[in-house]
Structure formats: structure tokens, C-alpha cells
Motif scaffolding. Sequence first.
Motif, mmCIF file in Angstrom:
data_model
loop_
_atom_site.group_PDB
_atom_site.id
_atom_site.type_symbol
_atom_site.label_atom_id
_atom_site.label_comp_id
_atom_site.label_asym_id
_atom_site.label_seq_id
_atom_site.Cartn_x
_atom_site.Cartn_y
_atom_site.Cartn_z
ATOM 1 N N ALA B 253 0.875 -1.175 0.000
ATOM 2 C CA ALA B 253 0.000 0.000 0.000
ATOM 3 C C ALA B 253 0.909 1.221 0.000
ATOM 4 C CB ALA B 253 -0.890 -0.004 1.229
ATOM 5 N N ASP B 254 0.845 2.017 -1.067
ATOM 6 C CA ASP B 254 1.644 3.245 -1.142
ATOM 7 C C ASP B 254 0.927 4.335 -0.360
ATOM 8 O OD1 ASP B 254 2.543 1.668 -3.643
ATOM 9 O OD2 ASP B 254 4.013 3.276 -3.455
ATOM 10 N N ILE B 255 1.660 5.005 0.526
ATOM 11 C CA ILE B 255 1.033 6.000 1.393
ATOM 12 C C ILE B 255 1.711 7.358 1.227
ATOM 13 C CG2 ILE B 255 0.202 4.399 3.161
ATOM 14 C CD1 ILE B 255 2.732 4.883 4.737
ATOM 15 N N CYS B 256 0.950 8.406 1.483
ATOM 16 C CA CYS B 256 1.502 9.757 1.428
ATOM 17 C C CYS B 256 1.195 10.439 2.757
ATOM 18 C CB CYS B 256 0.882 10.549 0.274
ATOM 19 S SG CYS B 256 1.384 12.281 0.283
ATOM 20 N N ASP B 257 2.233 10.892 3.436
ATOM 21 C CA ASP B 257 2.032 11.532 4.732
ATOM 22 C C ASP B 257 1.730 13.018 4.605
ATOM 23 O OD1 ASP B 257 2.065 9.601 6.775
ATOM 24 O OD2 ASP B 257 4.165 9.212 6.340
ATOM 25 N N THR B 258 1.725 13.519 3.376
ATOM 26 C CA THR B 258 1.307 14.907 3.183
ATOM 27 C C THR B 258 -0.217 14.988 3.207
ATOM 28 O OG1 THR B 258 3.265 15.277 1.830
ATOM 29 C CG2 THR B 258 1.513 16.923 1.661
ATOM 30 N N CYS B 259 -0.869 14.086 2.446
ATOM 31 C CA CYS B 259 -2.334 14.151 2.348
ATOM 32 C C CYS B 259 -3.019 13.010 3.092
ATOM 33 C CB CYS B 259 -2.764 14.156 0.885
ATOM 34 S SG CYS B 259 -2.307 12.649 -0.010
ATOM 35 N N LYS B 260 -2.229 12.079 3.634
ATOM 36 C CA LYS B 260 -2.738 10.918 4.382
ATOM 37 C C LYS B 260 -3.654 10.024 3.522
ATOM 38 C CE LYS B 260 -1.727 10.563 8.367
ATOM 39 N NZ LYS B 260 -0.497 9.870 8.863
ATOM 40 N N ARG B 261 -3.308 9.926 2.243
ATOM 41 C CA ARG B 261 -4.060 9.034 1.354
ATOM 42 C C ARG B 261 -3.194 7.826 1.004
ATOM 43 N NH1 ARG B 261 -9.587 10.366 0.194
ATOM 44 N NH2 ARG B 261 -9.756 12.489 0.977
ATOM 45 N N TYR B 262 -3.844 6.756 0.528
ATOM 46 C CA TYR B 262 -3.088 5.572 0.098
ATOM 47 C C TYR B 262 -3.750 4.941 -1.123
ATOM 48 C CZ TYR B 262 -6.628 2.180 1.578
ATOM 49 O OH TYR B 262 -7.780 1.449 1.674
ATOM 50 N N TYR B 263 -2.989 4.112 -1.808
ATOM 51 C CA TYR B 263 -3.535 3.267 -2.872
ATOM 52 C C TYR B 263 -2.712 1.989 -2.887
ATOM 53 C CZ TYR B 263 0.435 5.160 -5.444
ATOM 54 O OH TYR B 263 1.703 5.542 -5.806
ATOM 55 N N VAL B 264 -3.332 0.895 -3.345
ATOM 56 C CA VAL B 264 -2.611 -0.385 -3.329
ATOM 57 C C VAL B 264 -1.858 -0.584 -4.652
ATOM 58 C CG1 VAL B 264 -4.095 -1.537 -1.660
ATOM 59 C CG2 VAL B 264 -4.707 -1.586 -4.078
ATOM 60 N N THR B 265 -0.763 -1.308 -4.566
ATOM 61 C CA THR B 265 0.117 -1.506 -5.728
ATOM 62 C C THR B 265 0.538 -2.967 -5.829
ATOM 63 O OG1 THR B 265 1.042 0.720 -5.600
ATOM 64 C CG2 THR B 265 2.409 -0.926 -6.678
ATOM 65 N N ILE B 266 0.596 -3.463 -7.059
ATOM 66 C CA ILE B 266 1.216 -4.773 -7.298
ATOM 67 C C ILE B 266 2.435 -4.544 -8.188
ATOM 68 C CG2 ILE B 266 0.967 -7.071 -8.324
ATOM 69 C CD1 ILE B 266 -1.925 -7.070 -7.605
ATOM 70 N N ASP B 267 3.571 -5.027 -7.727
ATOM 71 C CA ASP B 267 4.792 -4.967 -8.529
ATOM 72 C C ASP B 267 4.799 -6.207 -9.416
ATOM 73 O OD1 ASP B 267 7.296 -4.860 -9.590
ATOM 74 O OD2 ASP B 267 8.332 -4.483 -7.702
ATOM 75 N N THR B 268 4.540 -6.016 -10.695
ATOM 76 C CA THR B 268 4.351 -7.177 -11.588
ATOM 77 C C THR B 268 5.666 -7.667 -12.198
ATOM 78 O OG1 THR B 268 4.058 -5.904 -13.628
ATOM 79 C CG2 THR B 268 2.111 -6.212 -12.248
ATOM 80 N N ARG B 269 6.770 -6.997 -11.884
ATOM 81 C CA ARG B 269 8.008 -7.318 -12.606
ATOM 82 C C ARG B 269 8.486 -8.742 -12.389
ATOM 83 N NH1 ARG B 269 11.564 -2.521 -10.529
ATOM 84 N NH2 ARG B 269 10.192 -2.854 -8.751
ATOM 85 N N ASP B 270 8.160 -9.314 -11.228
ATOM 86 C CA ASP B 270 8.607 -10.677 -10.943
ATOM 87 C C ASP B 270 7.492 -11.698 -11.129
ATOM 88 O OD1 ASP B 270 11.027 -9.691 -10.349
ATOM 89 O OD2 ASP B 270 10.951 -10.045 -8.191
ATOM 90 N N LEU B 271 6.340 -11.267 -11.585
ATOM 91 C CA LEU B 271 5.200 -12.179 -11.636
ATOM 92 C C LEU B 271 5.116 -12.911 -12.971
ATOM 93 C CD1 LEU B 271 2.385 -10.078 -9.934
ATOM 94 C CD2 LEU B 271 4.038 -11.615 -8.901
#
Lengths: 244, 307
Positions: B253-271
Motif C-alpha cells: 500500500a503506497d502511502i503519502c504523509d502529506t495528504c494521508k491518502r493511500y492506494y494499493v500496488t502490485i509490482d508485476t516485474r517478478d510475476l
Amino acid sequence: MPKAFFVDTSRCTACRGCQIACKEWHDLPTTATKQNGTHQNPPDLNASTYKLVRFSEHRIDGKVEWYFFPDQCRHCLDAPCLEVANGYVEGAVIQDKKTGAIIYTDRCKQLKEDECEEVTEACPYNVPRRNTGTGMMMKCDMCIDRQQAGLIPMCVKTCPTGTMNYGDRADMLAMAEKTLVKVKKEYPRASIVDAKDVNIVYLIQDTPERYYEFVTADNSAVGLPMSRKNFLAGMTKPAKRIFG
Amino acid sequence: MEIIQTPSASKHDVLTGLLALREKTPALENIFDAFSPLLKAQEDGRILLEKWSDFEIPEADALRFEQGVPILAGMDMPNLGNFFPEIFWTMTTALAKGMPAIADKVTAIIDALKDSDSLNELARSVWEEDNNAIEVFAKDANVDIAILTILGSLSLKPFMNRMKDEAAVEIENMFWNKGYCPICGCFPDMSLLKKQLTENAEYMAGHGGQRWMHCSCCDHQWRIKRNICPWCDSEDYKKLSYLQSEETKTERADICDTCKRYYVTIDTRDLTEMPDPRIAPLSLVHLDVKAQEEGYEPMAETLWNSL
């Protein structure tokens, strides 16, 4: 859908990252070796080296050409080693249906030393090696454990040049054909090796014999009326009948 | 310029993908069982709308677009015909099936609106984000406004998806660096890090992953810089971080402490397989839970990260 590698040797710089990564992932020991006048090291595949970057140097038309070939099991669609080994011990070698990987199981240890030699002889690419300590036959397992966890094989993950590619077989064959057209402009003798028979599909930029003896199955058919692979596969049929 | 592109359609249908994910993560069976009827209904809607072409994509104005105005912003609602009611009823059935806890409220909506010929008015209110109109509609029908709004939004998504492909062609040569969708303006429900081989590179092929955002509404994917918060545009690297489990390094989950928002991420490079972003966020709800526990809000509210 079966998986395949496309190995574009025209991009290989012989960094040997794949060779080392393979050892790391499989926790394989180093091999004692010495200077042989070549950077190819160790000199050959062995029971603790499943992947080996082979070097060959030529002077062609006054120009030095240095060819690299990241050698490994080709995971044949119809593997002669499987036929031979299972002729002696059923289930010694299996083919994973999902990926097409040829896997040597623990039952390989039941194969006698001369039977193991037959398995190696049966391989048109001269790949399997016997661990004299455990009696196990060793070779690339296509990182089946990683694939089952949804991860790409270690050598592909590591390759920094785009030489090692992995994906659905149809996609890899398409990539091979497309790349060949490009490479042929500079290297007219370039070709795709044994694509219809194997899941590790190589692009070589010169004739197979300029790399080494076992680049293609057909190339190793010296003196035989048919390809070495077909010849050896045929040889195993009586054994199959006898041993079940 | 190749910043904006829509990848080819997924090779697998939604149901096949859901079954595979369910098998892979049995702990999330309840989540899959609750949301798979809705995702299947979305796909059925998309297939139905292959026959719908009663819309005209606005001509792209490069200056306006590149300043951050999505191509469909301000577009009048096209004629949805009888397609909207058909999709609305499919979605209603799916919601009742997946979530028995609210089935009585859904049944009340079915009973109240089954003979209604003004469902397209509901669509217009949702399209124009006219909350007053939605409230009036819900009051007149005496139904739950929250669930009615959800159903209206879910039923419009297949239309956005249908228009997406043609809209993407309009903007394919334009530059977009925003965190919201260049087509419909919605925020992403996930991002994918993708390995991109540079064919013309003479020796090295980078291992760096390009970040592709997936729109929570129209299913479009667009590429943005990795070192930026898609919500507040902050590039303060000290405040951009991610939450990740020790076991699965390809999900976070990528998070930002400036706006306190998040979004989920999948790193597909190894998949070995490229995840289907239409369903992949379902398998990441544990990251939603973790991020929300830590005080972050999702960039795009989805049923599974907000209910």
C-alpha cells in the motif's frame, strides 16, 4: 498455457548474472576450477551448475566475434531423458503440465550409475549431470518452486540485458520471430534454434557450430541417419515396452 | 510519445480470474463471494454495451487536456436507451446475491422501481453528481439513498468503460501527468509496476518498473511518475512510503504523509502472470485494512475498501 523462455543471445554480454542467480536460488556450492584460457567458468555444466554461459571466440572476415550462450536444460516438449529415465524407474522424471517444465524427482536416485549415463546420453543437448555423492540427476528445474508461487525464474529476473525472457509459449515464439528479423539485418546467419521441440528457445546470431557442439539437437546428429534426438528417443521405445 | 495507452483486453474473463484468486488466497473467500457477483455483472454490462454506440466522444483540446481536464469532463450524458435499466437490474440482483445483509433494502428498491420508467433520470442525477436530485428520487420511491446511489454508480461504470477505448484514441498523443484518470477524472483503485524492455537499448534493459494507474471507474490505465503522490502531487520523498507484509514483497500500500491518502500496488516485474486490475484489488484488502488502521484514506472509495 505452457511457459517458455526466449533467450536472445545477441543481447547477452556474458555478465553471468543468470549463472550466479541460479546458484544462489538453488543454494548450490561453488565448483573448484582453474584457468583454462577462457572466461567460460566452470568449463562445463555439472551437478552444481545448472546454468553456464559458454564463450566462443572467432575471427570472421578479419573481425573478432565473441559469442555467448547461456546454456541450460531446454525443457523439451517431448523429452528423451524422461523416456529413458522412466523406462528404468517410473516417475523418475516428470513433466509439469502447467508450465511444461521437465522435473527430475527424488526417484532419480534409484537410477544406477550407468542408467544415469544413458539419461545424459539421451539428452540431445548434453545437459543432465549426476551428483556422485547423492546419486541424484541434476539440471535446471525452470525454478518450478518460484513459478508455483507466481514468480518468474531467477535467471530471467536477474538478466540486465533483456537476453532472458519468460512468458506464455505463444508470446515467446512471437518475440523470437520479431527479434530474428531485426538481428538478421546485421547477422544474416542468425536463426532460432529448435523452436518447435523445446521450451527454451534460443536466438543465435551465427551458425550453431560456432557456439558449441550441442546448441541444436540436429547439429549433434553427426553420422546418424536421423537427428540425434529422434534417434535416441527411438532407442528408448523397446526399454519402455519391457519396463512398462 | 507513449505516456497514455490502453493495454489490450485481459485474456481471461472476470469469473476465471476470480476463481484463480480465490484458490490462491482462501483466507479471502468471503470477500470474493461477496463481490464476485458484482464484478461479473459489470462484465456482463460491458459485453451488453458492445451493441451501444449512441455517444460521441468530445474532441480533445490538447491545451485544456494537458492542464489537467479529463477528456470526458463536462460531457453531457449520452442517450443510454434501454441499456441502463437492463444493467441496473442485473446489478441489483448481483448486489442482493453477494451481500445478504442488505438484501432487504435491495429488495425494497426492486419493489419500488420495478415498474418505473424513470431509471434514466436516476442515471442522469448520478452522472451529474446531483445529490439533491438523487435524494428526491430516493424519497419519492421511499428507498435507501446510499444503496440507490451505489447501484446507480455501479450501473454507469459499464458505460464509462464502453466509451473509454474510443476516448483513449483521442488522447493517445497527448501528455498527462495527473493522478486522476485522463478519461473520466476518477482516482485510481490500484497501480501496477510494470517492467518495460527498451527494445532499442544497445546493451542494458532497465529493471525499473513503470507505474501504471488503474481507474476505479472506467478501467483505463495511464502511466505516471513513480515519485509523486497521485492525490496531492507531492514529491516529498520523505513523506512518500509504503506498507508491505514480510511474506509478499510484490504487494504493497503506497502511502503519502502529506495528504494521508493511500492506494494499493502490485509490482508485476517478478510475476509470471499480469494481474487483472479489475479484480486484483479484491485480493489486497488486507493492505486496505492495514493502511486504514494506520490512519490513511483510500484515494478511490470502492465497495470493498469502504463497506
